[in-house]
Scaffold this motif. Sequence first.
Motif, short mmCIF file in Angstrom:
data_model
loop_
_atom_site.label_atom_id
_atom_site.label_comp_id
_atom_site.label_asym_id
_atom_site.label_seq_id
_atom_site.Cartn_x
_atom_site.Cartn_y
_atom_site.Cartn_z
N GLY A 1 0.81 -1.21 0.00
CA GLY A 1 0.00 0.00 0.00
C GLY A 1 0.84 1.26 0.00
N GLY A 2 1.98 1.25 0.70
CA GLY A 2 2.86 2.41 0.68
C GLY A 2 3.42 2.68 -0.71
N CYS A 3 3.69 1.61 -1.46
CA CYS A 3 4.17 1.77 -2.84
C CYS A 3 3.07 2.31 -3.74
CB CYS A 3 4.70 0.45 -3.36
SG CYS A 3 5.24 0.48 -5.08
N PHE A 4 1.88 1.71 -3.66
CA PHE A 4 0.77 2.13 -4.51
C PHE A 4 0.31 3.55 -4.18
CE2 PHE A 4 -0.90 -2.40 -5.52
CZ PHE A 4 0.28 -2.64 -6.21
N MET A 5 0.57 4.01 -2.97
CA MET A 5 0.15 5.34 -2.56
C MET A 5 0.96 6.43 -3.26
SD MET A 5 -0.07 6.82 1.34
CE MET A 5 1.69 6.51 1.60
N ILE A 6 2.19 6.10 -3.69
CA ILE A 6 3.09 7.11 -4.27
C ILE A 6 3.37 6.86 -5.74
CG2 ILE A 6 5.37 8.19 -4.02
CD1 ILE A 6 5.36 7.45 -1.12
N PRO B 1 3.34 6.43 -9.75
CA PRO B 1 2.53 7.15 -10.74
C PRO B 1 1.39 6.30 -11.26
CG PRO B 1 4.65 6.48 -11.67
CD PRO B 1 4.71 6.19 -10.21
N GLY B 2 0.31 6.97 -11.59
CA GLY B 2 -0.86 6.27 -12.10
C GLY B 2 -1.88 6.02 -11.01
N LEU B 3 -1.58 5.10 -10.11
CA LEU B 3 -2.51 4.77 -9.04
C LEU B 3 -2.61 5.88 -8.00
CD1 LEU B 3 -1.84 0.98 -8.41
CD2 LEU B 3 -3.78 2.01 -9.56
N SER B 4 -1.56 6.66 -7.85
CA SER B 4 -1.57 7.74 -6.85
C SER B 4 -2.21 9.01 -7.38
CB SER B 4 -0.14 8.04 -6.40
OG SER B 4 0.65 8.50 -7.49
N SER B 5 -2.70 9.00 -8.59
CA SER B 5 -3.30 10.19 -9.17
C SER B 5 -4.58 10.57 -8.42
CB SER B 5 -3.64 9.95 -10.65
OG SER B 5 -4.36 11.03 -11.18
N ALA B 6 -4.83 11.88 -8.37
CA ALA B 6 -6.06 12.36 -7.73
C ALA B 6 -7.29 11.95 -8.51
CB ALA B 6 -6.00 13.88 -7.59
N ARG B 7 -7.12 11.56 -9.78
CA ARG B 7 -8.26 11.11 -10.59
C ARG B 7 -8.73 9.71 -10.21
NH1 ARG B 7 -9.52 16.04 -12.72
NH2 ARG B 7 -7.64 17.04 -13.54
N VAL B 8 -7.89 8.97 -9.49
CA VAL B 8 -8.26 7.61 -9.08
C VAL B 8 -8.91 7.70 -7.70
CG1 VAL B 8 -7.42 5.28 -8.61
CG2 VAL B 8 -6.36 6.65 -10.40
N LEU C 1 7.91 2.75 4.90
CA LEU C 1 9.01 3.50 4.27
C LEU C 1 9.61 2.72 3.09
CD1 LEU C 1 10.82 4.89 7.45
CD2 LEU C 1 9.38 6.15 5.84
N THR C 2 9.73 1.41 3.24
CA THR C 2 10.28 0.60 2.14
C THR C 2 9.37 0.62 0.92
OG1 THR C 2 11.36 -0.85 3.75
CG2 THR C 2 11.12 -1.67 1.51
N GLY C 3 8.07 0.42 1.14
CA GLY C 3 7.15 0.49 0.02
C GLY C 3 7.07 1.88 -0.58
N GLY C 4 7.10 2.91 0.27
CA GLY C 4 7.10 4.28 -0.25
C GLY C 4 8.32 4.60 -1.08
N LEU C 5 9.47 4.02 -0.71
CA LEU C 5 10.69 4.26 -1.49
C LEU C 5 10.57 3.68 -2.89
CD1 LEU C 5 13.66 5.16 -1.69
CD2 LEU C 5 14.29 2.92 -0.74
N ILE C 6 9.99 2.47 -3.01
CA ILE C 6 9.83 1.85 -4.33
C ILE C 6 8.89 2.70 -5.20
CG2 ILE C 6 9.02 -0.21 -5.55
CD1 ILE C 6 9.81 -1.82 -3.08
N GLY C 7 7.80 3.19 -4.61
CA GLY C 7 6.91 4.06 -5.36
C GLY C 7 7.52 5.41 -5.67
N LEU C 8 8.39 5.89 -4.77
CA LEU C 8 8.98 7.21 -4.97
C LEU C 8 9.95 7.24 -6.14
CD1 LEU C 8 9.39 10.13 -3.99
CD2 LEU C 8 11.16 9.26 -2.43
N VAL C 9 10.76 6.19 -6.30
CA VAL C 9 11.72 6.19 -7.41
C VAL C 9 10.98 6.17 -8.75
CG1 VAL C 9 13.59 5.19 -6.08
CG2 VAL C 9 11.97 3.68 -7.21
#
Length: 250
Positions: A20-25, A27-34, A78-86
Amino acid sequence: MSGLTESFVVAAFLAFCRIGGCFMIMPGLSSARVPTQVRLFVAIAATGALLMHLWDQILPFASREPAILVPMVISELLTGGLIGLVARLYMLALQFIGSGITMLIGLGGGAAPGIESGEPQSALGDIISLSALLLLFVFDFHHDIVRALVRSYEIAPVNVFFDPRRALVDVTDTLGESFLIALRLGSPFVAYAILVNLSIGFVNKLTPQIPVYFISLPMVIAGGLILFYFAVATMLRLFADGFLPTVLGV
């Protein structure tokens, strides 16, 4: 509730934190349109699908002790957020060069809220970023993100706390490589802007009584759009080719 059931719930929650931390950041799934509910259900579905494959790597460390569980939850987020952040940084690099291209060819004005994000963006830059995002989904980049999440349990196990030094190195490397790719994508427009503006400057010096810059602006925009027409396919292809080496390092 039995001990096995509690361990299963804790393990599922830990997996959900990283996914969930990855999907939260990302691109695509983290868009405000979703919608938020869609993102939540996608993260839950992905957690349920991957938990069976990650069972042996998560369940042995699923502890109910607050002193152990709370740091593990923070580390997983933090680990999942890092994967989504890159992945997000790589996409932001394209948005940056897209905004630069619009200014270089004279279309910098008239910014409006973007389609993928709510930030103001020019129409041409929005077309570039949205087309690149759709192309990444067509090439199943979200599957590569899921594979990176599975491999992350080998590099960053659940029982090892988040390493900020390694995370900073990953972010720095992604920023450097993304900047070089973005510069390569926008280099034809940089050269075009230098040559055109230099020529217009010389003509303006030869005929100072005529506002050459304002007269030539439509021709500059037309030339930039023609260059964009021939270059956009190569730009998007190079952007898609650079995703795996830059973001996932494969």
